[in-house]
Each structure stands twice: as structure tokens, then as C-alpha cells.
Design a protein around this motif. Structure first.
Motif, PDB file in Angstrom:
ATOM      1  N   THR A  51       0.813  -1.209   0.000  1.00  0.00           N
ATOM      2  CA  THR A  51       0.000   0.000   0.000  1.00  0.00           C
ATOM      3  C   THR A  51       0.849   1.262   0.000  1.00  0.00           C
ATOM      4  O   THR A  51       0.567   2.211  -0.723  1.00  0.00           O
ATOM      5  N   SER A  57     -11.687   1.998  -4.375  1.00  0.00           N
ATOM      6  CA  SER A  57     -11.689   0.716  -5.068  1.00  0.00           C
ATOM      7  C   SER A  57     -11.333  -0.431  -4.121  1.00  0.00           C
ATOM      8  O   SER A  57     -10.557  -0.266  -3.184  1.00  0.00           O
ATOM      9  N   ALA A  58     -11.881  -1.590  -4.408  1.00  0.00           N
ATOM     10  CA  ALA A  58     -11.563  -2.788  -3.625  1.00  0.00           C
ATOM     11  C   ALA A  58     -10.217  -3.387  -4.039  1.00  0.00           C
ATOM     12  O   ALA A  58      -9.623  -4.148  -3.291  1.00  0.00           O
ATOM     13  N   ASP A  59      -9.741  -3.038  -5.238  1.00  0.00           N
ATOM     14  CA  ASP A  59      -8.499  -3.612  -5.764  1.00  0.00           C
ATOM     15  C   ASP A  59      -7.540  -2.487  -6.160  1.00  0.00           C
ATOM     16  O   ASP A  59      -7.418  -2.134  -7.334  1.00  0.00           O
ATOM     17  N   HIS A  60      -6.852  -1.923  -5.179  1.00  0.00           N
ATOM     18  CA  HIS A  60      -5.959  -0.789  -5.409  1.00  0.00           C
ATOM     19  C   HIS A  60      -4.872  -1.086  -6.445  1.00  0.00           C
ATOM     20  O   HIS A  60      -4.661  -0.276  -7.353  1.00  0.00           O
ATOM     21  N   PRO A  61      -4.154  -2.224  -6.347  1.00  0.00           N
ATOM     22  CA  PRO A  61      -3.101  -2.493  -7.332  1.00  0.00           C
ATOM     23  C   PRO A  61      -3.634  -2.542  -8.769  1.00  0.00           C
ATOM     24  O   PRO A  61      -2.990  -2.030  -9.683  1.00  0.00           O
ATOM     25  N   LYS A  62      -4.800  -3.130  -8.960  1.00  0.00           N
ATOM     26  CA  LYS A  62      -5.375  -3.221 -10.303  1.00  0.00           C
ATOM     27  C   LYS A  62      -5.719  -1.834 -10.837  1.00  0.00           C
ATOM     28  O   LYS A  62      -5.494  -1.533 -12.013  1.00  0.00           O
ATOM     29  N   GLU A  63      -6.246  -0.970  -9.985  1.00  0.00           N
ATOM     30  CA  GLU A  63      -6.586   0.400 -10.393  1.00  0.00           C
ATOM     31  C   GLU A  63      -5.334   1.172 -10.793  1.00  0.00           C
ATOM     32  O   GLU A  63      -5.340   1.892 -11.787  1.00  0.00           O
ATOM     33  N   GLU A  83      -2.514  -0.119 -11.850  1.00  0.00           N
ATOM     34  CA  GLU A  83      -2.048  -0.713 -13.105  1.00  0.00           C
ATOM     35  C   GLU A  83      -2.836  -0.166 -14.288  1.00  0.00           C
ATOM     36  O   GLU A  83      -2.263   0.165 -15.328  1.00  0.00           O
ATOM     37  N   THR A  84      -4.148  -0.049 -14.138  1.00  0.00           N
ATOM     38  CA  THR A  84      -4.995   0.472 -15.208  1.00  0.00           C
ATOM     39  C   THR A  84      -4.613   1.906 -15.557  1.00  0.00           C
ATOM     40  O   THR A  84      -4.511   2.265 -16.733  1.00  0.00           O
TER      41      THR A  84
END
Length: 82
Positions: free
Chosen positions: A2, A29-35, A37-38
Motif C-alpha cells: 500500500t 476501489s476494492a483492488d488498489h493495485p489493479k486500479e 495498473e490500469t
């Protein structure tokens, strides 16, 4: 990871590549790493990054190394799992 994600977002904000609305969306967001990355991929596709490079090794210990180069600065982010 984080803290490292926050560091990446702060760098992007300082560079003027993300705004407060995007930061708020990521934090909700529930998925910080994915956000994150996007956002990085979108910036790369739009030509806002000179270079986006990352290495991710899982064994023997998880290590992630992300390099971001913008028109004005470059920054390397490293995460060493334990």
C-alpha cells in the motif's frame, strides 16, 4: 504494498498525470493495485509516459521493480517481499 502504491500515485500527481478525482476513485476501489495498473497502462497508451517498465519475480522471494519515466522526471519504485 500500500505504501508503494501511494508513492506511485503521489509521483503521478506531482507530474500532473492524475487528478484528485482519480486518486479518490482508487482509494474507494476494492483492488488498489489493479486500479493503479490500469492508470499506468492508460497513461502509457496515451503517450504520457516516456517509459513504463516493471519486473516481477515471485521466487524465491517476491520482488517488484517499477520504473516510470515522464517528460520531466524518472522514478524507480521497489517492493521486496519477505
Amino acid at each position: 504494498m500500500t505504501g508503494q502504491l501511494d508513492d506511485i500515485l503521489q509521483f503521478l500527481k506531482i507530474e500532473g498525470l492524475v487528478d484528485d478525482n482519480q486518486l479518490k476513485s482508487i482509494k474507494l476501489s476494492a483492488d488498489h493495485p489493479k486500479e493503479v495498473e490500469t492508470i499506468l497502462r492508460d497513461l502509457q497508451i496515451r503517450g504520457k509516459l516516456q517509459l513504463l517498465q516493471y519486473e516481477w519475480s515471485v521466487l524465491p522471494v517476491e520482488n517488484i521493480d517499477i520504473t516510470i519515466i515522464t517528460e520531466m522526471n524518472s522514478k524507480n519504485f521497489v517492493f521486496h517481499g519477505g
